[in-house]
Design a protein around this motif. Structure first.
Motif, PDB file in Angstrom:
ATOM      1  N   PHE A  86       0.857  -1.192   0.000  1.00  0.00           N
ATOM      2  CA  PHE A  86       0.000   0.000   0.000  1.00  0.00           C
ATOM      3  C   PHE A  86       0.891   1.239   0.000  1.00  0.00           C
ATOM      4  O   PHE A  86       1.593   1.492   0.977  1.00  0.00           O
ATOM      5  CB  PHE A  86      -0.916  -0.009   1.220  1.00  0.00           C
ATOM      6  CG  PHE A  86      -1.758  -1.254   1.325  1.00  0.00           C
ATOM      7  CD1 PHE A  86      -2.335  -1.810   0.185  1.00  0.00           C
ATOM      8  CD2 PHE A  86      -1.975  -1.867   2.541  1.00  0.00           C
ATOM      9  CE1 PHE A  86      -3.101  -2.957   0.271  1.00  0.00           C
ATOM     10  CE2 PHE A  86      -2.740  -3.027   2.639  1.00  0.00           C
ATOM     11  CZ  PHE A  86      -3.300  -3.564   1.497  1.00  0.00           C
ATOM     12  N   PRO A  87       0.872   2.022  -1.075  1.00  0.00           N
ATOM     13  CA  PRO A  87       1.868   3.094  -1.220  1.00  0.00           C
ATOM     14  C   PRO A  87       1.632   4.271  -0.289  1.00  0.00           C
ATOM     15  O   PRO A  87       2.541   5.059  -0.068  1.00  0.00           O
ATOM     16  CB  PRO A  87       1.697   3.523  -2.681  1.00  0.00           C
ATOM     17  CG  PRO A  87       0.307   3.147  -3.033  1.00  0.00           C
ATOM     18  CD  PRO A  87      -0.026   1.930  -2.233  1.00  0.00           C
ATOM     19  N   HIS A  88       0.415   4.374   0.272  1.00  0.00           N
ATOM     20  CA  HIS A  88       0.105   5.528   1.110  1.00  0.00           C
ATOM     21  C   HIS A  88       0.313   5.229   2.584  1.00  0.00           C
ATOM     22  O   HIS A  88      -0.080   6.021   3.429  1.00  0.00           O
ATOM     23  CB  HIS A  88      -1.328   5.985   0.848  1.00  0.00           C
ATOM     24  CG  HIS A  88      -2.358   4.910   1.110  1.00  0.00           C
ATOM     25  ND1 HIS A  88      -2.304   3.677   0.511  1.00  0.00           N
ATOM     26  CD2 HIS A  88      -3.437   4.890   1.907  1.00  0.00           C
ATOM     27  CE1 HIS A  88      -3.327   2.951   0.929  1.00  0.00           C
ATOM     28  NE2 HIS A  88      -4.033   3.659   1.781  1.00  0.00           N
ATOM     29  N   MET A  89       0.880   4.084   2.882  1.00  0.00           N
ATOM     30  CA  MET A  89       1.099   3.731   4.282  1.00  0.00           C
ATOM     31  C   MET A  89       2.581   3.437   4.510  1.00  0.00           C
ATOM     32  O   MET A  89       3.272   2.973   3.611  1.00  0.00           O
ATOM     33  CB  MET A  89       0.324   2.456   4.629  1.00  0.00           C
ATOM     34  CG  MET A  89      -1.170   2.594   4.564  1.00  0.00           C
ATOM     35  SD  MET A  89      -1.918   1.030   5.073  1.00  0.00           S
ATOM     36  CE  MET A  89      -3.587   1.307   4.505  1.00  0.00           C
ATOM     37  N   TYR A  97      -1.591  -3.753   8.944  1.00  0.00           N
ATOM     38  CA  TYR A  97      -2.928  -3.692   8.328  1.00  0.00           C
ATOM     39  C   TYR A  97      -3.823  -4.898   8.641  1.00  0.00           C
ATOM     40  O   TYR A  97      -4.974  -4.717   9.044  1.00  0.00           O
ATOM     41  CB  TYR A  97      -2.802  -3.488   6.811  1.00  0.00           C
ATOM     42  CG  TYR A  97      -4.106  -3.196   6.134  1.00  0.00           C
ATOM     43  CD1 TYR A  97      -4.591  -1.896   6.047  1.00  0.00           C
ATOM     44  CD2 TYR A  97      -4.889  -4.214   5.601  1.00  0.00           C
ATOM     45  CE1 TYR A  97      -5.805  -1.617   5.449  1.00  0.00           C
ATOM     46  CE2 TYR A  97      -6.109  -3.938   4.999  1.00  0.00           C
ATOM     47  CZ  TYR A  97      -6.557  -2.647   4.924  1.00  0.00           C
ATOM     48  OH  TYR A  97      -7.753  -2.376   4.333  1.00  0.00           O
TER      49      TYR A  97
ATOM     50  N   ILE B 179      -8.133   1.960   1.601  1.00  0.00           N
ATOM     51  CA  ILE B 179      -7.292   1.797   0.404  1.00  0.00           C
ATOM     52  C   ILE B 179      -7.830   2.659  -0.746  1.00  0.00           C
ATOM     53  O   ILE B 179      -7.160   3.576  -1.218  1.00  0.00           O
ATOM     54  CB  ILE B 179      -7.221   0.315  -0.048  1.00  0.00           C
ATOM     55  CG1 ILE B 179      -6.817  -0.587   1.112  1.00  0.00           C
ATOM     56  CG2 ILE B 179      -6.290   0.159  -1.249  1.00  0.00           C
ATOM     57  CD1 ILE B 179      -5.406  -0.441   1.605  1.00  0.00           C
ATOM     58  N   PRO B 182      -8.375   6.749   0.162  1.00  0.00           N
ATOM     59  CA  PRO B 182      -7.128   7.533   0.305  1.00  0.00           C
ATOM     60  C   PRO B 182      -6.326   7.625  -0.988  1.00  0.00           C
ATOM     61  O   PRO B 182      -5.726   8.659  -1.274  1.00  0.00           O
ATOM     62  CB  PRO B 182      -6.339   6.756   1.364  1.00  0.00           C
ATOM     63  CG  PRO B 182      -7.321   5.939   2.083  1.00  0.00           C
ATOM     64  CD  PRO B 182      -8.426   5.645   1.128  1.00  0.00           C
ATOM     65  N   LEU B 183      -6.318   6.547  -1.782  1.00  0.00           N
ATOM     66  CA  LEU B 183      -5.508   6.573  -3.007  1.00  0.00           C
ATOM     67  C   LEU B 183      -6.168   7.406  -4.098  1.00  0.00           C
ATOM     68  O   LEU B 183      -5.501   7.905  -4.995  1.00  0.00           O
ATOM     69  CB  LEU B 183      -5.242   5.146  -3.500  1.00  0.00           C
ATOM     70  CG  LEU B 183      -4.285   4.347  -2.616  1.00  0.00           C
ATOM     71  CD1 LEU B 183      -4.142   2.921  -3.119  1.00  0.00           C
ATOM     72  CD2 LEU B 183      -2.917   5.011  -2.558  1.00  0.00           C
ATOM     73  N   TYR B 260      -0.280  10.668  -2.450  1.00  0.00           N
ATOM     74  CA  TYR B 260      -0.674   9.757  -1.393  1.00  0.00           C
ATOM     75  C   TYR B 260      -0.559  10.500  -0.084  1.00  0.00           C
ATOM     76  O   TYR B 260       0.530  10.761   0.377  1.00  0.00           O
ATOM     77  CB  TYR B 260       0.241   8.537  -1.349  1.00  0.00           C
ATOM     78  CG  TYR B 260       0.282   7.806  -2.643  1.00  0.00           C
ATOM     79  CD1 TYR B 260       1.491   7.583  -3.275  1.00  0.00           C
ATOM     80  CD2 TYR B 260      -0.873   7.365  -3.242  1.00  0.00           C
ATOM     81  CE1 TYR B 260       1.525   6.920  -4.466  1.00  0.00           C
ATOM     82  CE2 TYR B 260      -0.846   6.702  -4.442  1.00  0.00           C
ATOM     83  CZ  TYR B 260       0.360   6.483  -5.050  1.00  0.00           C
ATOM     84  OH  TYR B 260       0.397   5.829  -6.225  1.00  0.00           O
TER      85      TYR B 260
END
Lengths: 352, 266
Positions: A86-89, A97, B179, B182-183, B260
């Motif tokens: 997950f690129p935003h975490m 997660y 998921i 947010p993306l 992001y």
């Protein structure tokens, strides 16, 4: 004990179909699905994970029919080929997660995530943004995340394909270690070496179905599919120990037999692969550039797709592919004493 | 002079004309308004109230409708279903029909004789001439901007990430919140701003549903038709300035979010 069973699975998506996919994985198995690209190996994993529904047939996990169970309730962990981080975490949030909703205590959560990270040697990466990680690091993060759900079966989609050669042996031993600790693994690959090194049991996927399923010996010594038969070189595949002799050159010790080898691998356990085409036979020892000349006895003479395959017991079982003319010229027959030669450059070493 | 240079020169000149056409009238309007007139406009409670009304009603309409529109956008981005093209056409309908016609349609929908109107009046609300009615008229003409932007945003989120999250045992709703949303956040917020701005600037549909209370576009029109250009201009300039400030402010926020956002602890 049987843990996963694919029972007579058919799948049809118009442009792609699979039929009669039938195999089972036992508790604690390291099971390999081996086949050329485009054969449908990944699809089999996705059917098990529940991303697609089979047109016909049933999937059993721990004797429970899960064919219609939603993805999120299946408890099979899939490691995607491109990791799907997950690129935003952060790395921490990625690994946390799967359990974040189950563990509300922050200290406990920290502890569990750190422990998993420590086990996969990525504890120092926990605060990092995944975009800054190398491919190998990303894979370990994805693996840690998948292991957090304590998967009944760990599904791996070409886990070594995206890695540099140097990283592969590290990942291989990590996967083997996980399996030795009891994790059942179903691993998809197109690489026969990977299959031979890791797989306790192997299913060959070809022509939209399972062509053959069995142990390493059954698959590679009695191939029932052209995909495997094409890898005739794999017939000479030995587990051994790489050593450096007094003269400083590398040797591989297999069952007490010493094989000279050219490699820059460090000493240690590993596997030697010699293509059967690279082995030549002579009725007496001859001077040649080959540094390996082994004396043996012919144990079998089998006609092959091209020429003959000669089985020789030279302390280790060797198979040499030679032409029909040579068989006649040398007067080969079972029980005859023979010399098998091959160059040290013809031996490929794959570290464990 | 070589032909490539001429080619680019001609195209650039044409582009310049278009830009001038957009900027010219606006700048002209600003320059023909004296600071004194502008201060007078700011001093009028009626003007201030109408601008405030426009802002909050449009914001409220956008927020309320986003609750349904954003999940719907995800569905449109992910799933193929029968008559999908028809559904997409329906969503774009408010953009292509005359906005006065849209106003008539909305008025018929919420008038005291309609089912919706009766329901509202049973709890003591008259939607016609009410901020709620204005909000509906604004939403009617501006909702496509949010849906289309959010749909494009969700379409760029790799489906594999959603599948990975499901595979890890997350519920569908959690996957959406942690998921997908947010993306796609940047596109969703961008659509939100577009819907808000479009609703704020709506005149045709709103004036039919509610002349009173007057939103800014209506008061500008009222000043113009009753007193003429010179009286409408200061209000127009003021409203324009407020819109610009909001627009720039929201854009800045979106850009700060980045592709992001920050780590989401969900």
């Amino acid at each position: 004990m049987e843990i996963l069973r694919m029972y007579n699975i058919h799948f049809n998506a118009g442009n792609f179909a699979m039929y009669n996919v039938d195999f089972s994985v036992n508790q604690g198995d390291y099971f390999i699905l081996l086949g050329p690209s485009g054969a449908g190996k990944t699809l089999i994993l996705e059917l098990i994970a529940g991303f697609f529904q089979p047109t016909k047939g049933d999937i059993y996990l721990q004797n429970k029919n899960i064919t219609k169970v939603p993805i999120q309730e299946r408890e099979v962990g899939l490691l995607f080929q491109d990791f799907a981080i997950f690129p935003h975490m952060s790395v921490f949030d990625n690994i946390a997660y799967p359990v974040r909703k189950k563990i509300s205590n922050k200290v406990k959560l920290n502890e569990i995530v750190s422990q998993m990270a420590r086990e996969l040697e990525i504890e120092h990466l926990l605060k990092r943004n995944p975009a800054t990680l190398s491919g190998g690091e990303q894979q370990r993060v994805a693996l840690a995340r998948t292991l957090m759900i304590k998967p009944t079966v760990l599904l791996l989609d070409e886990p070594l394909a995206a890695l540099d050669v140097q990283l592969r042996s590290g990942t291989r031993s990590l996967l083997r270690h996980l399996n030795q600790k009891g994790q059942t693994i179903l691993h998809v690959t197109h690489d026969y070496e990977e299959a031979a090194i890791l797989g306790q049991r192997i299913a060959v996927v070809e022509n939209n179905t399972i062509a053959q399923c069995g142990t390493y010996d059954e698959i590679f010594h009695h191939p029932r599919s052209s995909f495997i038969a094409n890898f005739i070189g794999i017939r000479n595949f030995f587990k051994g120990r790489l050593l450096t002799n007094k003269a400083g050159s590398k040797q591989l010790e297999v069952n007490g037999v010493i094989i000279n080898i050219l490699t820059d691998h460090p000493d240690g356990n590993g596997y030697a692969v010699i293509r059967s085409e690279d082995i030549f036979l002579s009725s007496e020892p001859v001077e040649s550039s080959a540094t390996n000349i082994l004396r043996g006895v012919i144990t079998s003479i089998e006609p092959a797709r091209l020429g003959f395959e000669i089985g020789i017991n030279a302390g280790i079982p060797l198979i040499a592919s030679i032409s029909k003319g040579s068989v006649e010229k040398l007067g080969l027959e079972n029980g005859k004493e023979i010399w098998a030669g091959f160059k040290s450059t013809a031996v490929r070493f794959v570290s464990e | 002079m070589n032909s490539t240079k001429t080619f680019y020169l001609v195209f650039s000149l044409l582009g310049g004309l278009i830009l001038l056409f957009i900027i010219g009238p606006l700048v002209g309007m600003v320059f023909s308004t004296s600071p004194v007139q502008l201060f007078e406009a700011v001093g009028e409670a009626e003007v201030r109230n109408s601008i405030w009304l426009t802002l909050w009603v449009s914001m409220a309409a956008t927020m309320v409708f986003a609750i349904a529109a954003v999940p719907f956008s995800w569905l449109l981005a992910r799933k193929n279903f029968r008559f999908k093209q028809l559904v997409l056409g329906i969503i774009d309908l408010p953009v292509v029909i005359p906005h006065s016609a849209a106003g008539i349609a909305v008025l018929g929908f919420i008038s005291r004789e309609s089912a919706v109107g009766k329901m509202a009046s049973s709890i003591g609300i008259d939607l016609v001439g009410n901020p709620a009615g204005i909000a509906l008229a604004m939403a009617f003409v501006s909702i496509p901007f949010l849906i289309n932007a959010a749909r494009d945003g969700f379409a760029t989120v790799p489906e594999k990430l959603e599948k990975a999250a499901l595979n890890m045992g997350a519920s569908r709703f959690r996957v959406f919140m942690s998921i997908s949303l947010p993306l796609a956040w940047r596109s969703v917020v961008s659509g939100f701003i577009m819907m808000f701005a479009r609703g704020m600037s709506e005149f045709g549909a709103v004036v039919i549903v509610a002349y009173h209370p007057m939103i800014a576009p209506v008061i500008i029109y009222e000043r113009f038709s009753s007193f003429g250009l010179n009286y409408a201009r200061p209000v127009a300039v003021l409203f324009l300035a407020v819109c610009l400030v909001f627009f720039i402010f929201l854009r800045l926020i979106t850009n700060r979010i980045g592709t992001y956002g920050n780590s989401q602890n969900v």
